[in-house]
Design a protein around this motif. Sequence first.
Motif, PDB file in Angstrom:
ATOM      1  N   THR A  13       0.734  -1.244   0.075  1.00 16.45           N
ATOM      2  CA  THR A  13       0.009  -0.072   0.013  1.00 16.45           C
ATOM      3  C   THR A  13       0.965   1.495   0.026  1.00 16.45           C
ATOM      4  N   ASP A  14       1.889   1.051   0.623  1.00 12.25           N
ATOM      5  CA  ASP A  14       2.930   2.390   0.748  1.00 12.25           C
ATOM      6  C   ASP A  14       3.439   2.623  -0.699  1.00 12.25           C
ATOM      7  N   TRP A  15       3.720   1.652  -1.629  1.00 10.51           N
ATOM      8  CA  TRP A  15       4.093   1.950  -3.039  1.00 10.51           C
ATOM      9  C   TRP A  15       3.159   2.585  -3.624  1.00 10.51           C
ATOM     10  N   LEU A  16       1.836   2.044  -3.479  1.00 10.45           N
ATOM     11  CA  LEU A  16       0.669   2.878  -4.333  1.00 10.45           C
ATOM     12  C   LEU A  16       0.687   4.174  -3.917  1.00 10.45           C
ATOM     13  N   GLU A  17       0.613   4.386  -2.577  1.00 12.81           N
ATOM     14  CA  GLU A  17       0.288   5.633  -2.112  1.00 12.81           C
ATOM     15  C   GLU A  17       1.250   6.790  -2.363  1.00 12.81           C
ATOM     16  N   ASP A  18       2.487   6.202  -2.559  1.00 13.31           N
ATOM     17  CA  ASP A  18       3.533   7.142  -3.134  1.00 13.31           C
ATOM     18  C   ASP A  18       3.478   7.369  -4.519  1.00 13.31           C
ATOM     19  N   ALA A  19       3.036   6.632  -5.035  1.00  9.83           N
ATOM     20  CA  ALA A  19       2.716   6.631  -6.680  1.00  9.83           C
ATOM     21  C   ALA A  19       1.477   7.758  -6.997  1.00  9.83           C
ATOM     22  N   VAL A  20       0.456   7.374  -6.118  1.00 14.85           N
ATOM     23  CA  VAL A  20      -0.705   8.292  -6.188  1.00 14.85           C
ATOM     24  C   VAL A  20      -0.124   9.784  -6.192  1.00 14.85           C
ATOM     25  N   LEU A  21       0.466  10.239  -5.064  1.00 13.28           N
ATOM     26  CA  LEU A  21       0.802  11.543  -4.747  1.00 13.28           C
ATOM     27  C   LEU A  21       2.049  11.968  -5.650  1.00 13.28           C
ATOM     28  N   ARG A  22       2.625  11.125  -6.310  1.00 10.49           N
ATOM     29  CA  ARG A  22       3.858  11.689  -7.291  1.00 10.49           C
ATOM     30  C   ARG A  22       3.098  11.836  -8.717  1.00 10.49           C
ATOM     31  N   THR A  61      -0.407  11.839  -9.585  1.00 10.34           N
ATOM     32  CA  THR A  61      -1.631  12.595  -9.701  1.00 10.34           C
ATOM     33  C   THR A  61      -1.145  13.850  -9.070  1.00 10.34           C
ATOM     34  N   ASP A  62      -2.010  14.602  -7.752  1.00 10.83           N
ATOM     35  CA  ASP A  62      -1.465  15.622  -7.183  1.00 10.83           C
ATOM     36  C   ASP A  62      -2.274  15.430  -5.833  1.00 10.83           C
ATOM     37  N   ALA A  63      -1.912  16.450  -4.903  1.00 15.94           N
ATOM     38  CA  ALA A  63      -2.324  16.263  -3.392  1.00 15.94           C
ATOM     39  C   ALA A  63      -3.782  16.338  -3.524  1.00 15.94           C
ATOM     40  N   ASP A  64      -4.347  17.106  -3.988  1.00 15.71           N
ATOM     41  CA  ASP A  64      -5.861  17.265  -4.082  1.00 15.71           C
ATOM     42  C   ASP A  64      -6.628  15.777  -4.769  1.00 15.71           C
ATOM     43  N   THR A  65      -5.904  15.244  -5.751  1.00 18.88           N
ATOM     44  CA  THR A  65      -6.615  13.917  -6.154  1.00 18.88           C
ATOM     45  C   THR A  65      -6.549  12.817  -4.930  1.00 18.88           C
ATOM     46  N   TYR A  66      -5.203  12.980  -4.142  1.00 24.45           N
ATOM     47  CA  TYR A  66      -4.709  12.110  -3.039  1.00 24.45           C
ATOM     48  C   TYR A  66      -5.688  12.447  -1.964  1.00 24.45           C
ATOM     49  N   ASN A  67      -6.170  13.395  -1.637  1.00 22.08           N
ATOM     50  CA  ASN A  67      -7.263  13.557  -0.552  1.00 22.08           C
ATOM     51  C   ASN A  67      -8.810  13.187  -0.904  1.00 22.08           C
ATOM     52  N   LYS A  68      -8.965  13.185  -2.165  1.00 19.35           N
ATOM     53  CA  LYS A  68     -10.184  12.813  -2.711  1.00 19.35           C
ATOM     54  C   LYS A  68     -10.400  11.095  -2.749  1.00 19.35           C
ATOM     55  N   TRP A  69      -8.950  10.797  -2.984  1.00 23.52           N
ATOM     56  CA  TRP A  69      -8.939   9.118  -2.793  1.00 23.52           C
ATOM     57  C   TRP A  69      -9.156   8.608  -1.468  1.00 23.52           C
ATOM     58  N   VAL A  70      -8.588   9.276  -0.546  1.00 25.31           N
ATOM     59  CA  VAL A  70      -8.530   8.980   0.629  1.00 25.31           C
ATOM     60  C   VAL A  70      -9.944   9.105   1.237  1.00 25.31           C
ATOM     61  N   HIS A 100     -12.766   9.037  -0.466  1.00 27.22           N
ATOM     62  CA  HIS A 100     -13.695   8.501  -1.463  1.00 27.22           C
ATOM     63  C   HIS A 100     -14.782   9.251  -1.925  1.00 27.22           C
ATOM     64  N   THR A 101     -14.219  10.511  -2.140  1.00 23.89           N
ATOM     65  CA  THR A 101     -14.995  11.521  -3.100  1.00 23.89           C
ATOM     66  C   THR A 101     -14.649  11.207  -4.672  1.00 23.89           C
ATOM     67  N   ILE A 102     -13.748  10.421  -5.015  1.00 30.72           N
ATOM     68  CA  ILE A 102     -13.547   9.537  -6.148  1.00 30.72           C
ATOM     69  C   ILE A 102     -13.339   8.119  -5.842  1.00 30.72           C
ATOM     70  N   PRO A 103     -13.805   7.524  -6.623  1.00 27.00           N
ATOM     71  CA  PRO A 103     -13.752   6.000  -6.303  1.00 27.00           C
ATOM     72  C   PRO A 103     -12.173   5.361  -6.051  1.00 27.00           C
ATOM     73  N   PHE A 104     -12.078   4.346  -5.471  1.00 24.13           N
ATOM     74  CA  PHE A 104     -10.808   3.889  -5.215  1.00 24.13           C
ATOM     75  C   PHE A 104     -10.052   3.545  -6.826  1.00 24.13           C
ATOM     76  N   ASN A 105     -11.012   3.189  -7.580  1.00 24.78           N
ATOM     77  CA  ASN A 105     -10.490   2.535  -8.699  1.00 24.78           C
ATOM     78  C   ASN A 105     -10.506   3.808  -9.969  1.00 24.78           C
ATOM     79  N   MET A 140      -8.133   5.453   5.810  1.00 24.36           N
ATOM     80  CA  MET A 140      -9.406   4.878   5.314  1.00 24.36           C
ATOM     81  C   MET A 140      -9.845   3.799   6.340  1.00 24.36           C
ATOM     82  N   PRO A 141     -11.182   3.754   5.946  1.00 26.69           N
ATOM     83  CA  PRO A 141     -12.243   2.947   6.808  1.00 26.69           C
ATOM     84  C   PRO A 141     -11.402   1.519   7.209  1.00 26.69           C
ATOM     85  N   ALA A 142     -11.468   0.984   8.517  1.00 26.86           N
ATOM     86  CA  ALA A 142     -10.760  -0.139   8.715  1.00 26.86           C
ATOM     87  C   ALA A 142     -10.886  -1.462   7.888  1.00 26.86           C
ATOM     88  N   GLU A 143     -12.282  -1.485   7.117  1.00 29.59           N
ATOM     89  CA  GLU A 143     -12.452  -2.556   6.431  1.00 29.59           C
ATOM     90  C   GLU A 143     -11.570  -2.662   5.024  1.00 29.59           C
TER      91      GLU A 143
END
Length: 454
Positions: free
Chosen positions: A220-229, A231-240, A242-247, A415-418
């Motif tokens: 998950t750390d790999w993907l999180e770093d990729a998303v921040l690099r 996309t952008d910080a705003d997209t990262y926030n929306k992903w976290v 869930h204002t945009i879908p996980f996929n 994110m939610p624990a689930e």
Amino acid sequence: MKGLALVVSSATLFGMAGCGSGNGSGDGSKKADSASCTAYKKYGDLSGKKISTYTPWIDQEGDATVKAFNEFANCTGAKVAHEGSRDMAAQLPVRVKAGSAPDVAIMPQLGMIKNMVATGKVKDVPAKAAANVKKYYSKDWQDYSTLDGKLVSIPVDANAKSFIWYSPKAFKEKGYKVPTTWDEMMDLTKKIADDNKGDTSVKPWSVGLEGGADSGWPGTDWLEDAVLRFTDADTYNKWVGHTIPFNDPKILAAFKEIGKILKDPAYVNGGFGDIQSIASTAWQDAGTPLVDGKGYLMHMALFYQSNYQTANPDIKIAKDGDVWAFPMPSKDAQHKSMIGGGDFAIAFSDKPEVQKFEEFLSSPEYANARAKAMTGWITANTGLDEKNLKPIDKLAYESLTAEGTTFRFDASDMMPAEVGTGSFWKQMIAYFAQNKSEQQVLDAVEESWPSDVK
């Protein structure tokens, strides 16, 4: 912090600082000399005042906490009692409900802080502490301390995760240079692979995701770093949030960028085997090939230094040593991003002495006292004297506090624990063990998102 074993302790012990349990109290009975207490004069004389604290820190961390609190106690005369417990996430809500909350609690979970604030029992951050937060912390950290536009907590410590470990000794022998952009890192990866075509046991990258019940989190750390690099910080926030879908297509594109490394048999898994071996390789062992000459690069938070030190105290962690690290690069050298986490303090009392203690927690005095008490600890407080940090911790601190650095909390922790510690972890294992595609992984996690928070 995900991936670390937890030890549970719920006993309260009032006694001498530095006891083995990490619980104790600074009784203020032994005043420090006037010179060392100069910076503490602003807190006034608190002789006889009692302050209770509750943190997740025990053992070595607890001992260091007591030492840091004792500087405040010994210079002000206050009695500061510390109780550390790894079970505080479950116990603190019970105490608050029963009317027996501590004066100050320090927590690593932003969601838990939100829940505590919702009880109406958390007191406002006092003005002087709030001023310190504004002065010594970046806007990103101030934002994480804020809820609904109001400062509700004080950043206390931090961790930095977006790093690539390597061997300076091996790099020097091979003539490799530390990359400063993503493309340079990919070029280096290909160069290492080409240089070792004759030995299939040696690969550029070594990766491990296995960790018992916690398996999967390094992925998950790999993907999180990729998303921040990518996309952008705003997209990262929306992903976290869930204002945009996980996929979301942007997340898929970022995932495919790291897939160019993680799913290429020429690039992984140095010292351990094929791509599939990533799922069964213990993350604690993932750094071994850098020392053994079977691997050259490993993505891991800087707390991994303790694994090297435990495995072999003779391993030199230095810029010219056996192992060192560099921040994971972005698409361009000017753009700096860091994933990490931290602990935050909230108060359930607004007594004057508690407000003074909150001011202390937000100050350079606390940051320096805590850094001197324990290696392997960092903060994002810019008032810290870097002389109190050993080199590898200084690297983390500078990466967190560098001007223009975009800092974001670890996504799965928020994110939610689930999802965060459930489907996300499991699907990153499946990505390798079952050879799932990036799309399949993201779709499965999106499907698991709790309907009540969609």
